[in-house]
Structure formats: C-alpha cells, structure tokens
Design a protein around this motif. Structure first.
Motif, PDB file in Angstrom:
ATOM      1  N   ASN A 374       0.814  -1.223   0.000  1.00  0.00           N
ATOM      2  CA  ASN A 374       0.000   0.000   0.000  1.00  0.00           C
ATOM      3  C   ASN A 374       0.840   1.264   0.000  1.00  0.00           C
ATOM      4  OD1 ASN A 374      -2.343  -1.545   0.063  1.00  0.00           O
ATOM      5  ND2 ASN A 374      -2.502  -1.490   2.300  1.00  0.00           N
ATOM      6  N   GLN A 375       1.978   1.227   0.666  1.00  0.00           N
ATOM      7  CA  GLN A 375       2.787   2.440   0.803  1.00  0.00           C
ATOM      8  C   GLN A 375       3.839   2.617  -0.292  1.00  0.00           C
ATOM      9  OE1 GLN A 375       4.054   3.190   4.961  1.00  0.00           O
ATOM     10  NE2 GLN A 375       2.388   1.839   5.625  1.00  0.00           N
ATOM     11  N   LYS A 377       3.146   1.439  -3.646  1.00  0.00           N
ATOM     12  CA  LYS A 377       2.494   1.455  -4.960  1.00  0.00           C
ATOM     13  C   LYS A 377       2.587   2.849  -5.564  1.00  0.00           C
ATOM     14  CE  LYS A 377      -0.866  -2.036  -6.118  1.00  0.00           C
ATOM     15  NZ  LYS A 377      -2.284  -2.450  -6.144  1.00  0.00           N
ATOM     16  N   GLY A 378       3.053   2.881  -6.797  1.00  0.00           N
ATOM     17  CA  GLY A 378       3.180   4.140  -7.503  1.00  0.00           C
ATOM     18  C   GLY A 378       4.476   4.883  -7.229  1.00  0.00           C
ATOM     19  N   LYS A 379       5.294   4.374  -6.311  1.00  0.00           N
ATOM     20  CA  LYS A 379       6.575   5.024  -6.009  1.00  0.00           C
ATOM     21  C   LYS A 379       7.648   4.562  -7.008  1.00  0.00           C
ATOM     22  CE  LYS A 379       5.235   7.098  -2.159  1.00  0.00           C
ATOM     23  NZ  LYS A 379       5.609   6.594  -0.835  1.00  0.00           N
ATOM     24  N   GLU A 380       8.665   5.419  -7.186  1.00  0.00           N
ATOM     25  CA  GLU A 380       9.793   5.038  -8.028  1.00  0.00           C
ATOM     26  C   GLU A 380      10.633   4.010  -7.269  1.00  0.00           C
ATOM     27  OE1 GLU A 380      13.699   6.961 -10.258  1.00  0.00           O
ATOM     28  OE2 GLU A 380      12.777   7.974  -8.557  1.00  0.00           O
ATOM     29  N   GLU A 411       2.195  -7.258  -7.211  1.00  0.00           N
ATOM     30  CA  GLU A 411       1.481  -6.018  -6.950  1.00  0.00           C
ATOM     31  C   GLU A 411       2.337  -4.788  -7.250  1.00  0.00           C
ATOM     32  OE1 GLU A 411      -1.581  -5.222  -5.956  1.00  0.00           O
ATOM     33  OE2 GLU A 411      -2.374  -7.262  -5.802  1.00  0.00           O
ATOM     34  N   LEU A 412       3.621  -4.864  -6.941  1.00  0.00           N
ATOM     35  CA  LEU A 412       4.504  -3.712  -7.107  1.00  0.00           C
ATOM     36  C   LEU A 412       5.234  -3.713  -8.440  1.00  0.00           C
ATOM     37  CD1 LEU A 412       6.010  -3.544  -3.500  1.00  0.00           C
ATOM     38  CD2 LEU A 412       4.302  -2.013  -4.500  1.00  0.00           C
TER      39      LEU A 412
END
Length: 433
Positions: A374-375, A377-380, A411-412
């Motif tokens: 959750n923390q 996801k979407g991070k580089e 997921e990641l």
C-alpha cells in the motif's frame, strides 16, 4: 519416556545393527532420553554405550563403541513438542496480535532447550527442580532468562502466574553452579522501571560473573489491546530516565567488575532522541541480537565497508530500500553516504509505517506485506527493491499477514530481494550487486 527415530542413515553403525526408522530410543547407559540435549550429553559419556530401543512393545539393547555419529536422525532437536508459555503477562506482545495471521505467530514458547540451542529467552515458570538439576548436571550454558523484575511479588502480578516469583530462586541455583546467564528486563512505564529497575539491576549485579549481561528493552504496544492491561508507551522523558539509571549502574559495575554488564536497548535511545553510544560502550556486544548495540555495530560495519569498496562510478542505477520507522534514519544515513561516494548510484529509502499493528510499532520485523504494498504502490522503485529478511518468516516466502513475497512482487511490479540488513556490509554488497 522415549523418542522416535525418524530415519537411519543407510550403512551407518546403527543401520548395520538393525536399527530402523520408527524404533524408539528409551535410554543410553541407563539414562532416560527425552530430547537431543539428553542424547548429545549421554552419547559422549564413556567408551562403551548401551542403547535401549523399543519396537512394537518389545525392548532390545544394542551396544556401540564411542562414536560421534551413529546414523540416527530425529524429528527435531527437541524430539518432542515445544513447551508453551504458561504466563499471561500484562505486556505480552503475542496477545496484541490481530486475527488472521499465520498460526505460528500465536505460539508462545517458553522452552529451556531453545534457550541453549537457539538463544530464546525463557521465564523459568516452565521449569521443575529436575529441569534445573539437568541443566546443572549437563552444564547447559549459557541460559537466557526473561527476568523482568527481581521483586517476586511484582513478578507474580506482571506475569499473572503464582509461581513466577518463587522460580526466581532458580537464577541463584544456576549462578551458584557456574551456569552463565544472560538476562533481559522488559520494562513497562511506571511498573518495573524507576526504583524497581534499580532493585533488579542491584540483585542481578550481585550474581556476576554468572550473570554475564543485563539488557533492558521497552515494552512493545500495538493498537490491538482491547480487553488487555492499559499499557502506555515510553516517551522521550521516561526513556531518558531509564538510560540514566542504566548508565549510573554501568559505570559503577565498570569500577567494581571491569565490565559495564547492564545495557539499554537501542530503542530507548531512539525514543529518548539521544545519540547511540560509541562502539567501546558495548564491549563485546553481549546482547546484540536483543537490539542492544545493533545500530552502532551497523554504522561501524558501514564505515569500514565504504572505505574498502571499489565500484565503477560510471554505472548508473537506481535501487530502493524499504524498512520500518525505527531503522529508517539509519538506513537513510547509509544511503546518503553511499550516493555521496558514488553519485551515479541512486538509492531511494522508503519508511514503511505500521498501519497493521499501529504506528507505535516501529521495527522492520513487524512490517506486513499489505503495508509494504500500500505504501510503495506508484513510487519510483528503480531496478530492484531490497527489504530486510526479518519481514519474512524463516522460510523466506511469507509476511506476517500471510501475503507471499511473490504476491508483493506482482502487486509492485518489481523483483523484491530480502537481505540480511543486520550486516551493513552485506547490505552494501546487495545494493551494488
């Protein structure tokens, strides 16, 4: 008592004498065998060994010469079921676990054999007089003991076990017999710190050199405490008070014994917002696996490794590290040092807050797969994501919330590599590999 033999190595001494899987070993030279500690101790006793086996209710004796390997293999070191904890401690972390985690998380062990074999801490409440005599007879050493307080009445109240105070006498018996003892005090604000902490350190200090070390660690408090004792967490001020008490005793012990003997866990320094002591403060790091001096050792290793490592600084790469709140400043400090030395290597360090257990829980070993996903996801994340291996069970494939490593990778969208982050030298190698 007897223990079942899981298998027998083909063509071994025991195999050639007709011993087979399923046979039960009853005794060696007349000494009852209950677990591997019995077995290992008694097979080393004498030039001629008489093994009593049972099969289908019938007994037979097999004689062996003294030999280190008879070919017998057992289910585990314990050879029987692991002993469950009988206490209902007001500070027990396992009682604060939510539902839905893997089954092994809810097991409370309190087994003296695991103390010797694997360094587990025991409360003594599972021991009998016979168990203590066996430890002394076999000179099983060291023994790691969760003392919490040397005040018998307070120990009974803290552990909700009427025998918790009486069994403190075992510490004195073990010490008198020359058994080395490492002790820990799980401190609860306003309960066993302050004057009670002073009393406990005083009493344990009298047992040096049998008592080799005393570690104070703060109680862990999660958000899942419904129906449990109202337990506060340590604050900046109260954590500092604990450090001050421990340091005053440590200096006195140096003058008396030539060793500091008593230490506060790193977490107290983090909560108190104080600098971690220098390496010589921790002497031989007697309780590093209990979180005492781990930060300083990590920094010392990192400094030595960064001085010796030689890398091609023309290679551009991006690597990400994820860790818990407590370790985040330390890992970030290391990453900044590395990128300063090797500017073309970009290292992202992500702090994973513990939404699962509550933000008061800060250690990396209790970060769940769900919080990681959750923390991040979407991070580089770059070319690879490194996580501490303590986030996963020993088999290395499941997080505490039963999310698999494979699921987290999917997921990641990145390969996740568990690394042994207790060794900064190894972490640096994994970053550059």
């Amino acid at each position: 008592m007897s223990v079942e033999i899981k298998s027998v190595k083909k063509w071994s001494v025991a195999f050639l004498k007709g011993v087979r899987a399923g046979d039960r070993l009853v005794s060696v030279n007349g000494n009852e065998i209950n677990d591997f500690l019995d077995y290992d101790f008694y097979v080393s006793d004498g030039e001629k060994l008489s093994f009593l086996f049972e099969r289908d209710g019938k007994s037979r004796t097999v004689t062996f010469g003294k030999k280190s390997d008879f070919g017998l293999e057992f289910e585990s070191y314990l050879m029987d079921k692991q002993k469950r904890c009988r206490n209902k401690c007001i500070f027990c972390f396992i009682d604060q676990n939510p539902e839905g985690m893997r089954e092994s998380i809810y097991f409370k062990d309190d087994d003296s054999r695991l103390s010797f074999l694997f360094g587990n801490y025991i409360t003594l409440t599972n021991l009998t007089d016979a168990d203590v005599e066996r430890i002394i007879k076999m000179h099983i050493s060291p023994v790691n003991i969760s003392v919490h307080t040397m005040n018998p009445e307070l120990r009974v109240r803290m552990m909700n076990n009427k025998n918790a105070g009486e069994c403190l006498s075992y510490i004195y018996r073990l010490a008198e017999a020359g058994i080395e003892i490492n002790t820990q005090l799980v401190l609860c604000p306003g309960i066993n710190d302050g004057k009670e902490l002073r009393y406990s350190i005083t009493e344990l200090g009298k047992l040096y050199p049998a008592v080799q070390s005393i570690a104070a660690v703060p109680v862990g408090v999660t958000k899942h405490r419904e129906g449990l004792f109202d337990m506060p967490s340590y604050t900046r001020e109260t954590a500092g008070d604990v450090i001050d008490i421990i340091d005053s005793f440590g200096e006195a012990f140096i003058g008396q014994y030539g060793t500091r003997l008593v230490y506060a866990a790193d977490e107290f320094y983090l909560k108190a917002e104080r600098e971690i002591p220098e390496a010589d403060y921790y002497e031989t790091y007697p309780q590093i696996e209990n979180g005492v001096g781990m930060w300083r050792d990590f920094l010392c290793q990192a400094e030595a490794e960064t001085k010796s490592i030689v890398k091609n600084t023309d290679t551009e790469k991006t690597v990400s590290l994820a860790t818990g709140t407590a370790a985040y400043p330390l890992i970030k400090q290391l990453a900044d040092r590395l990128t300063e030395l090797y500017p073309k290597v970009r290292i992202n360090v992500y702090e994973i807050k513990n939404d699962f257990f509550g933000h008061s829980v800060t250690v990396a070993g209790l970060v769940t797969g769900g919080d990681l996903i959750n923390q991040l996801k979407g991070k580089e994340l770059g070319e690879k994501l490194l996580i501490p291996d303590v986030m996963l069970r020993s088999e290395g494939d499941l997080f505490l919330d039963s999310i698999s490593l494979e699921d987290a990778e999917e997921e990641l969208g990145i390969k996740i590599t568990p690394v042994y982050t207790s060794s900064s030298a190894q972490l640096i190698k994994d970053i550059f590999s």
